[in-house]
Design a protein around this motif. Structure first.
Motif, short mmCIF file in Angstrom:
data_model
loop_
_atom_site.label_atom_id
_atom_site.label_comp_id
_atom_site.label_asym_id
_atom_site.label_seq_id
_atom_site.Cartn_x
_atom_site.Cartn_y
_atom_site.Cartn_z
N LYS A 1 0.69 -1.24 0.08
CA LYS A 1 0.23 -0.10 0.11
C LYS A 1 0.88 1.26 -0.19
CE LYS A 1 -3.96 2.20 0.30
NZ LYS A 1 -4.10 2.71 -0.88
N GLU B 1 -2.55 -4.47 -4.69
CA GLU B 1 -2.97 -5.90 -4.36
C GLU B 1 -2.19 -7.23 -5.22
OE1 GLU B 1 -7.13 -6.05 -4.95
OE2 GLU B 1 -7.58 -4.40 -3.54
N GLU C 1 -5.25 0.46 -6.49
CA GLU C 1 -5.41 -0.67 -5.64
C GLU C 1 -5.44 -2.09 -6.25
OE1 GLU C 1 -9.16 -0.05 -3.32
OE2 GLU C 1 -8.20 1.68 -2.30
N THR D 1 -8.24 5.24 -7.98
CA THR D 1 -8.20 4.16 -6.98
C THR D 1 -8.71 2.79 -7.37
OG1 THR D 1 -8.73 5.59 -5.34
CG2 THR D 1 -8.85 3.56 -4.47
N ARG D 2 -9.58 2.70 -7.87
CA ARG D 2 -9.94 1.39 -8.63
C ARG D 2 -11.03 1.94 -9.71
NH1 ARG D 2 -11.03 -2.95 -6.35
NH2 ARG D 2 -9.40 -2.93 -4.60
#
Length: 125
Positions: free
Chosen positions: A2, A88, A84, A36-37
């Motif tokens: 992160k 991940e 993200e 972000t996503r």
């Protein structure tokens, strides 16, 4: 892994700088954005299930769809990378930067009409 948005932006810049000049030089009207996503709507519009992973997306007209008679674009084409999902799938910063690089190259390659074979020759297969 992160990162803060600022750290991620720096990773995107480093990844972009490693893209071969033959690709990077043709991106003069392309902006790289970070979100972000992907939104649920984007996933749906692209035919992805809500739980599928999307690392990046190209928004603009491909060169094959443009002609001398086309209206000029209203703004720059955009490659959006999604922070993200990329974080991940990666455990280290070098791995993250490589995945960002691959994502950007794949998005712009389809726009430019670069073949999968040429992508493999460049190390993006």
């Amino acid at each position: 892994m992160k990162l803060s948005r600022k750290e991620f932006d720096r990773a995107v810049q480093r990844a972009y700088n490693r893209i071969p000049a033959e690709i990077r030089d043709r991106m003069e009207n392309v902006v790289i954005a970070v979100e972000t996503r992907p939104s649920r709507r984007l996933l749906k519009d692209m035919g992805y299930a809500p739980d599928e992973t999307l690392l990046g997306v190209y928004d603009g007209a491909s060169l094959a769809d443009r002609s001398f008679f086309s209206s000029p674009p209203l703004g720059p084409d955009t490659i959006t990378v999604f922070q993200e999902p990329l974080e991940e799938m990666c455990e280290t910063l070098p791995e993250l930067e490589r995945e960002i690089e691959i994502t950007v190259v794949h998005e712009v390659a389809h726009f430019l009409g670069i073949s999968e074979e040429r992508l493999e020759e460049l190390g993006y297969g």
